[in-house]
Design a protein around this motif. Structure first.
Motif, PDB file in Angstrom:
ATOM      1  N   MET B   1       0.843  -1.186   0.000  1.00  0.00           N
ATOM      2  CA  MET B   1       0.000   0.000   0.000  1.00  0.00           C
ATOM      3  C   MET B   1       0.886   1.247   0.000  1.00  0.00           C
ATOM      4  O   MET B   1       1.807   1.358   0.816  1.00  0.00           O
ATOM      5  CB  MET B   1      -0.855   0.000   1.269  1.00  0.00           C
ATOM      6  N   LEU B   2       0.638   2.136  -0.915  1.00  0.00           N
ATOM      7  CA  LEU B   2       1.438   3.347  -0.984  1.00  0.00           C
ATOM      8  C   LEU B   2       1.009   4.323   0.113  1.00  0.00           C
ATOM      9  O   LEU B   2      -0.171   4.610   0.284  1.00  0.00           O
ATOM     10  CB  LEU B   2       1.262   4.011  -2.357  1.00  0.00           C
ATOM     11  N   ILE B   3       1.961   4.841   0.846  1.00  0.00           N
ATOM     12  CA  ILE B   3       1.669   5.839   1.878  1.00  0.00           C
ATOM     13  C   ILE B   3       1.990   7.230   1.330  1.00  0.00           C
ATOM     14  O   ILE B   3       1.166   8.144   1.404  1.00  0.00           O
ATOM     15  CB  ILE B   3       2.519   5.585   3.138  1.00  0.00           C
ATOM     16  N   ASN B   4       3.184   7.381   0.807  1.00  0.00           N
ATOM     17  CA  ASN B   4       3.624   8.667   0.269  1.00  0.00           C
ATOM     18  C   ASN B   4       4.516   8.435  -0.927  1.00  0.00           C
ATOM     19  O   ASN B   4       5.209   7.424  -1.009  1.00  0.00           O
ATOM     20  CB  ASN B   4       4.504   9.441   1.266  1.00  0.00           C
ATOM     21  N   CYS B   5       4.541   9.393  -1.788  1.00  0.00           N
ATOM     22  CA  CYS B   5       5.510   9.375  -2.892  1.00  0.00           C
ATOM     23  C   CYS B   5       5.774  10.823  -3.252  1.00  0.00           C
ATOM     24  O   CYS B   5       4.964  11.456  -3.928  1.00  0.00           O
ATOM     25  CB  CYS B   5       4.949   8.588  -4.080  1.00  0.00           C
ATOM     26  N   VAL B   6       6.877  11.370  -2.747  1.00  0.00           N
ATOM     27  CA  VAL B   6       7.116  12.806  -2.842  1.00  0.00           C
ATOM     28  C   VAL B   6       8.481  13.070  -3.469  1.00  0.00           C
ATOM     29  O   VAL B   6       9.444  12.351  -3.188  1.00  0.00           O
ATOM     30  CB  VAL B   6       7.057  13.467  -1.449  1.00  0.00           C
ATOM     31  N   ALA B   7       8.560  14.095  -4.304  1.00  0.00           N
ATOM     32  CA  ALA B   7       9.841  14.542  -4.850  1.00  0.00           C
ATOM     33  C   ALA B   7      10.305  15.789  -4.098  1.00  0.00           C
ATOM     34  O   ALA B   7       9.490  16.648  -3.758  1.00  0.00           O
ATOM     35  CB  ALA B   7       9.693  14.853  -6.338  1.00  0.00           C
ATOM     36  N   TYR B   8      11.607  15.869  -3.805  1.00  0.00           N
ATOM     37  CA  TYR B   8      12.183  17.012  -3.086  1.00  0.00           C
ATOM     38  C   TYR B   8      13.290  17.610  -3.920  1.00  0.00           C
ATOM     39  O   TYR B   8      13.943  16.924  -4.710  1.00  0.00           O
ATOM     40  CB  TYR B   8      12.780  16.556  -1.745  1.00  0.00           C
ATOM     41  N   GLN B   9      13.494  18.890  -3.748  1.00  0.00           N
ATOM     42  CA  GLN B   9      14.628  19.549  -4.409  1.00  0.00           C
ATOM     43  C   GLN B   9      15.213  20.584  -3.466  1.00  0.00           C
ATOM     44  O   GLN B   9      14.470  21.373  -2.882  1.00  0.00           O
ATOM     45  CB  GLN B   9      14.181  20.220  -5.722  1.00  0.00           C
ATOM     46  N   GLU B  10      16.513  20.559  -3.334  1.00  0.00           N
ATOM     47  CA  GLU B  10      17.201  21.493  -2.425  1.00  0.00           C
ATOM     48  C   GLU B  10      16.538  21.572  -1.057  1.00  0.00           C
ATOM     49  O   GLU B  10      16.318  22.656  -0.511  1.00  0.00           O
ATOM     50  CB  GLU B  10      17.273  22.881  -3.062  1.00  0.00           C
ATOM     51  N   GLY B  11      16.176  20.420  -0.535  1.00  0.00           N
ATOM     52  CA  GLY B  11      15.654  20.366   0.830  1.00  0.00           C
ATOM     53  C   GLY B  11      14.192  20.724   0.952  1.00  0.00           C
ATOM     54  O   GLY B  11      13.648  20.735   2.050  1.00  0.00           O
ATOM     55  N   LEU B  37       6.049   2.746   1.590  1.00  0.00           N
ATOM     56  CA  LEU B  37       5.040   1.716   1.352  1.00  0.00           C
ATOM     57  C   LEU B  37       4.707   1.028   2.674  1.00  0.00           C
ATOM     58  O   LEU B  37       5.515   0.994   3.595  1.00  0.00           O
ATOM     59  CB  LEU B  37       5.560   0.663   0.373  1.00  0.00           C
ATOM     60  N   LEU B  38       3.501   0.451   2.724  1.00  0.00           N
ATOM     61  CA  LEU B  38       3.108  -0.319   3.900  1.00  0.00           C
ATOM     62  C   LEU B  38       2.650  -1.693   3.429  1.00  0.00           C
ATOM     63  O   LEU B  38       1.808  -1.796   2.527  1.00  0.00           O
ATOM     64  CB  LEU B  38       1.969   0.394   4.642  1.00  0.00           C
ATOM     65  N   ASP B  39       3.215  -2.757   4.027  1.00  0.00           N
ATOM     66  CA  ASP B  39       2.848  -4.127   3.657  1.00  0.00           C
ATOM     67  C   ASP B  39       2.710  -4.272   2.145  1.00  0.00           C
ATOM     68  O   ASP B  39       1.655  -4.653   1.624  1.00  0.00           O
ATOM     69  CB  ASP B  39       1.541  -4.533   4.362  1.00  0.00           C
ATOM     70  N   ALA B  40       3.791  -3.966   1.464  1.00  0.00           N
ATOM     71  CA  ALA B  40       3.785  -3.923   0.000  1.00  0.00           C
ATOM     72  C   ALA B  40       3.479  -5.293  -0.590  1.00  0.00           C
ATOM     73  O   ALA B  40       3.909  -6.321  -0.078  1.00  0.00           O
ATOM     74  CB  ALA B  40       5.147  -3.437  -0.507  1.00  0.00           C
ATOM     75  N   THR B  41       2.722  -5.277  -1.688  1.00  0.00           N
ATOM     76  CA  THR B  41       2.462  -6.516  -2.419  1.00  0.00           C
ATOM     77  C   THR B  41       3.644  -6.785  -3.344  1.00  0.00           C
ATOM     78  O   THR B  41       4.487  -5.918  -3.581  1.00  0.00           O
ATOM     79  CB  THR B  41       1.203  -6.392  -3.283  1.00  0.00           C
ATOM     80  N   LEU B  42       3.677  -8.011  -3.879  1.00  0.00           N
ATOM     81  CA  LEU B  42       4.764  -8.365  -4.780  1.00  0.00           C
ATOM     82  C   LEU B  42       4.741  -7.455  -6.003  1.00  0.00           C
ATOM     83  O   LEU B  42       5.789  -7.021  -6.504  1.00  0.00           O
ATOM     84  CB  LEU B  42       4.617  -9.834  -5.194  1.00  0.00           C
ATOM     85  N   ALA B  43       3.536  -7.125  -6.462  1.00  0.00           N
ATOM     86  CA  ALA B  43       3.418  -6.263  -7.640  1.00  0.00           C
ATOM     87  C   ALA B  43       4.000  -4.883  -7.357  1.00  0.00           C
ATOM     88  O   ALA B  43       4.738  -4.316  -8.176  1.00  0.00           O
ATOM     89  CB  ALA B  43       1.939  -6.128  -8.038  1.00  0.00           C
ATOM     90  N   GLU B  44       3.666  -4.338  -6.195  1.00  0.00           N
ATOM     91  CA  GLU B  44       4.200  -3.023  -5.835  1.00  0.00           C
ATOM     92  C   GLU B  44       5.724  -3.041  -5.785  1.00  0.00           C
ATOM     93  O   GLU B  44       6.402  -2.145  -6.284  1.00  0.00           O
ATOM     94  CB  GLU B  44       3.636  -2.587  -4.477  1.00  0.00           C
ATOM     95  N   LEU B  45       6.268  -4.095  -5.141  1.00  0.00           N
ATOM     96  CA  LEU B  45       7.723  -4.180  -5.050  1.00  0.00           C
ATOM     97  C   LEU B  45       8.344  -4.265  -6.444  1.00  0.00           C
ATOM     98  O   LEU B  45       9.375  -3.644  -6.713  1.00  0.00           O
ATOM     99  CB  LEU B  45       8.126  -5.410  -4.223  1.00  0.00           C
ATOM    100  N   GLU B  46       7.686  -5.030  -7.317  1.00  0.00           N
ATOM    101  CA  GLU B  46       8.209  -5.210  -8.674  1.00  0.00           C
ATOM    102  C   GLU B  46       8.208  -3.863  -9.402  1.00  0.00           C
ATOM    103  O   GLU B  46       9.200  -3.502 -10.063  1.00  0.00           O
ATOM    104  CB  GLU B  46       7.331  -6.236  -9.416  1.00  0.00           C
ATOM    105  N   LYS B  47       7.140  -3.127  -9.208  1.00  0.00           N
ATOM    106  CA  LYS B  47       7.042  -1.796  -9.814  1.00  0.00           C
ATOM    107  C   LYS B  47       8.187  -0.905  -9.315  1.00  0.00           C
ATOM    108  O   LYS B  47       8.843  -0.199 -10.092  1.00  0.00           O
ATOM    109  CB  LYS B  47       5.674  -1.189  -9.422  1.00  0.00           C
ATOM    110  N   MET B  48       8.402  -0.939  -7.999  1.00  0.00           N
ATOM    111  CA  MET B  48       9.470  -0.134  -7.398  1.00  0.00           C
ATOM    112  C   MET B  48      10.825  -0.546  -7.966  1.00  0.00           C
ATOM    113  O   MET B  48      11.686   0.273  -8.236  1.00  0.00           O
ATOM    114  CB  MET B  48       9.484  -0.329  -5.873  1.00  0.00           C
ATOM    115  N   ARG B  49      11.007  -1.904  -8.080  1.00  0.00           N
ATOM    116  CA  ARG B  49      12.278  -2.397  -8.610  1.00  0.00           C
ATOM    117  C   ARG B  49      12.572  -1.763  -9.982  1.00  0.00           C
ATOM    118  O   ARG B  49      13.689  -1.350 -10.265  1.00  0.00           O
ATOM    119  CB  ARG B  49      12.231  -3.918  -8.743  1.00  0.00           C
TER     120      ARG B  49
END
Lengths: 321, 321, 321, 321, 321
Positions: B1-11, B37-49
């Protein structure tokens, strides 16, 4: 609470300065500043951080207090956490002193302890040729003072152990021995926690790559390390001896119990024999000629006494009584 | 399960981005992406990979979960497995957080735990000058948060040990002490398994050849290492103390038994004497003059009472009663 | 107290010199000075410090005495603290010898010990080709003499252990065995404290970077190291064996107690049966035909004896008696 | 017995080849040969030695079998001994697999085990991109398969320990607990012997100077190392727990015995009192007025019952009954 | 006593030579001399020292005998002390073999042992291609022979342990188990002393900077090291198992005692009840109606038997009998 804030030059005291002046004096070549705080507030620590440009993590560690002893390097400066150990009313009381050492400053923050380091400052000021070695020597002098305070504590623990050992083979003292050994073990572990991590980290001050502020005083730090090693080895011996003493004490209890069991068995045997005999002559058979004899009773009593006496002597001989 | 996905620049936070955009943002210089991520599924991990180009072995380890804590390097990236430990209803509940750290990304995968790290993200975003140090600092912040959660657990274990210690010399509590010590030992070992391997591997993040992503934050990782060392040393002391406590408890049981045996022996002796006496006067000899006396009976009873009384006093004096 | 103060050149004794001349002779090339003190006063040590230019910390350590064994380097000179161990009246008596070694001098300070090192000096003077190797060889000869004195002590401890071991399976000796094992453990620990730290530091004299004064005699110092390693390993074996022996002794006590309990149970059973039987025939029922029989009494006694005999044989067979 | 003998090129199976052809195929660039033997005879090993030019010592070790697990380098080739561990009928059955790895060959010799590695070969052939990494990857795949078989064994041991732990505080199970703990300890030690030496030597395959055949697969061998470390740590915990459990079990036995002793003492006391009382009224004094009373007998019985009842309640209250 | 003195060239025996010729043959290039002594006298050793130019310290160590196993380097030569261990009449008999190895000689001195190394010489002479590797290979062959003799000793110790283990849960064998375990421990420690130091020093012959004489045979010395490691690990397991076995044995004794106590308590209870009952009917009250009944006596006996029977069944059920 501020205790002292003094500037030194070429091993001699220049003058007491105000906290705000610290950063100014730090810029004077050949000059170094030695500040002592007691139970510093967060505001005081923050002020010090600004004046001395201390690393935030070191300041945070000092503020949290109750740290494990350690010596950390932050660039050219060194941050040391040492525990102050003292025996009070048969209990160990623990304080802490945190020392920030830079090339031209020493800041010591003492927590939860009434025993100051004025003696250290006085001794340093009496020996300008040593004080002129700078911050590294002051750092050594403080460490040396802290470590010297471990020795009387160690002595008390060793004395306590010897007192217990005198009791260990005395019957009936098992319970109090165990309690005292357990209490001693706890104190020893507390001292160990003050000494062992400090010893490990002190090794870094005299061998291998040495922090710049300690570079001229390596032989002094090795001396501190030797003392800590000595204390640490003595602690390990006490621990080992406590372990053996508990084991031995258990053996003594078992032996004592075994002796009691034997004695119980012996007396039980003697009385069981007597009881069986009197029971025999208490039987109601019509024809029991000995009961009719004139001296049957005293003879019977004597016979019982004789048998019991023989048993008694045999048990005595076998060491059961 | 996705919790956050954020991009940062210069802090500073740029914006929440979609998972598919990750690889795009990774190519922007000075930009880094932090995904939780929280309790990621195999699909989510594969996507991240795919998005982060993670090493298959690291992803496999993360998927299998129930790993031993460790910090592995895969080229320029770091893969850390940490255990989340929490006290719930007097039992340790174990979760896991896996962190993938690259030069410009941090991916954390939390398993079997409800306590998130939103606080860490909030704190980082409040301090742009630290966050601008990049992925290494976020990695530190996560480790620090994980390690900080070990302290209350340690405190509970120490409190439990102190509670048991208060009972250890109290008679009749041996059985429950042993059970509690054994249960405590199990919890301590569980915490040890979370702490010790992590401590060992954290050492690699600040001394010797340090992974590139951690290079700017060495002092921070040393701070984490210090905390882990502290916890580990405390755990070892608890273990050592439990061992001694079990031994001491056994001694106390043996001592108690010894006391019971003595008391048993004493009372058995007193009654054996009385029984032997009454047996004597129960014998049926014709000539037993004392039986004929008018006050024979009360005198006999008194004699028996006297003898028993003397025995009683002697046993009392010897500490058997 | 000054014992000797001699100048040597090319392996041969030049002459006894006065303390004040030491610094003069030190300046003569190829000449070295060997001084021996006994229970030196502070003034004597101070004088030596001046003549030999010793390091203040080393002199302080020597004065404080009761140091842990160690070998420290101060620039080109070496300072060694060794313990002198001797068995006297079944107790270990501990002395100390401190050795200051420079490129062209050896100063030994002996404390609390009557056994001098004249033999070492005599042996060195008999072998000029060895003595001409200089201060390093004299240092080795002194160490070798100290270490050689550990062997008879070790032998006595091993003999004592063997004596105890012969008693360990003998009934009734448990208490004295435990006391002797405990006393032995204490002596072994004292010897360990003399040997182990010295062994560790001796390693520095033959491998890695070796102090300059020892550079020509590395193989000799390795030999000393081998001896210390041997002693240390033997000590560890004795310790380990003492531990096992205490455990075994405890087992033997428990086994003995178990045997006593069995025997007690057996005899208690036999007499309980007899007592129950005689009690039966001591009852006052009007109609108990067997009481009226002519041979009732002897038959009853025989029956009781028979039953007890059968029990006795069964217990004997079961190993309880 | 030959199981397989296959030549591969660029990650794909070329064909099954005859043993005699091996040395020919080894000369083809980019080609590698993978041979599997089962319970090889001396002649087969000798043939292999010739074809692959194996080191005589490695072949001898493989022939002797019952080796300690190890990974040895012989020039560019690696020789690994691994133990195959399996639970069968509550006993550990031990096999062995020896692997010879060269730059372009892998030879595995399986001994005393029915579980082959066909699955490994199938998996490798399914993934040509991995198999094309050559002999090092096949070596990893074999190790991984061996190590994966340790996990279910470990699980069974942990389950067995948990089963024992559930019994440990249940009265009367001490004897079987001890027997099961001892049997478990033996199995754990057997697994430890398979795992610990292999773990140590696996470390050499991914850090420091790595054998050439393993150079491309370091991250894979680290993964194996992590698994072995995990297993090893779990084994150590089981051992530690068994030790504590034996100690705790001993404590429980002692506590139980103590409770039995107390109960025995209590009942003995009650009956001793009753016996003394009835003994008193069994005496033959002429003048014992209470014997003449009409209700003397029932009153006496009631008195005895009362006293015993009071005792019973007091013992009950004290927890002795 | 001289056993052999042979010169070899290019792996082949040249001829038996006289002791005086040794130094001459040593000067012939490609020639090496292999001498074997048995219980050498001081004169013989001195002669050898001259011919081979051995180091005085090594010769002294060899003469003193009873050394700890070790491998020392003296310049280009190596001096090894190894212990010869043998089982004789259930006791370990210890011999010693000292080996001096130079670039072109091997001198072995065997002490207190009847088992020579003629087999080693014969084997070497049968394999000229190995013997031509020179002194290093002969050294390996001797070590290998010594180490191979440890295996049967280890096997006997393991067999003895298994024999004891079969007895460990059998009642009544506790005393002999303890005695045998203690005796076994002593033998195991003796073997450990032969193996462990040799293992440590053998490590120096194949890794890191290797002595020149061993440089061509590193893989052979690693093989010896592997064997020693194997033996050492097995010894440690035996030690560990002995420790556990002693602990388990103590538990078994305590459990047995506990069972005996329970049985004692049960029988004591049954007879105490019977005794109390018969005591009641032995009282002399005038009015005890049941005594007057015609079948009072048999009914009373039956009642007692019934009560005892009930108790017996309850104790049986509770597992006390």
């Amino acid at each position: 609470m501020l205790i002292n804030c003094v500037a030194y030059q070429e091993g001699k005291k220049l003058k007491d300065i105000a906290i705000e002046e610290i950063s100014d004096y730090l810029e004077i070549p050949g000059c170094f500043v030695w500040v002592a705080l007691l139970d510093a507030t967060l505001a005081e620590l923050e002020k010090m951080r600004e004046e001395f440009d201390l690393h935030p993590l070191a300041v945070e560690d000092s503020w949290q207090s109750h740290q494990r002893p350690k010596i950390d390097e932050y660039g050219d400066s060194v941050f040391a956490v040492m525990q102050l150990v003292k025996m009070a009313d048969d209990e160990l009381s623990l304080g802490e002193v945190d020392v920030f050492v830079g090339l031209n400053y020493v800041l010591s923050v003492r927590n939860r302890s009434n025993d100051g380091f004025l003696g250290v400052r006085a001794r340093c000021e009496r020996e300008p040729h040593l004080l002129s070695q700078g911050a590294g020597f002051v750092f050594y002098a403080l460490m040396d003072a802290v470590v010297d305070r471990y020795f009387p504590v160690l002595d008390e623990l060793e004395t306590e152990l010897e007192n217990i050992e005198e009791q260990i083979f005395i019957k009936g003292s098992a319970r109090s021995n165990i309690e005292r050994l357990y209490a001693l073990k706890r104190k020893v572990m507390a001292l160990k926690h003050a000494v062992a991590p400090l010893m490990e980290d002190t090794g870094k001050l005299y061998r291998g790559r040495v922090p710049r502020v300690c570079a001229n005083s390596q032989e002094y730090f090795r001396d501190v390390f030797d003392h800590l090693t000595h204390i640490n080895a003595s602690i390990d011996t006490i621990r080992d001896t406590i372990g053996t003493a508990i084991q031995v004490n258990l053996s003594m209890v078992t032996i004592e119990e075994s002796e009691v069991t034997k004695r119980l068995a012996a007396w039980a045997g003697i009385f069981a024999v007597a009881t069986a005999f009197v029971g025999i002559w208490g039987m109601n058979f019509d024809v029991m000629p000995e009961l009719r004899l004139k001296y049957g009773y005293p003879v019977a009593l004597s016979a019982i006494a004789l048998v019991c006496g023989i048993l008694y002597r045999r048990f005595k001989k076998a060491g059961w009584l």
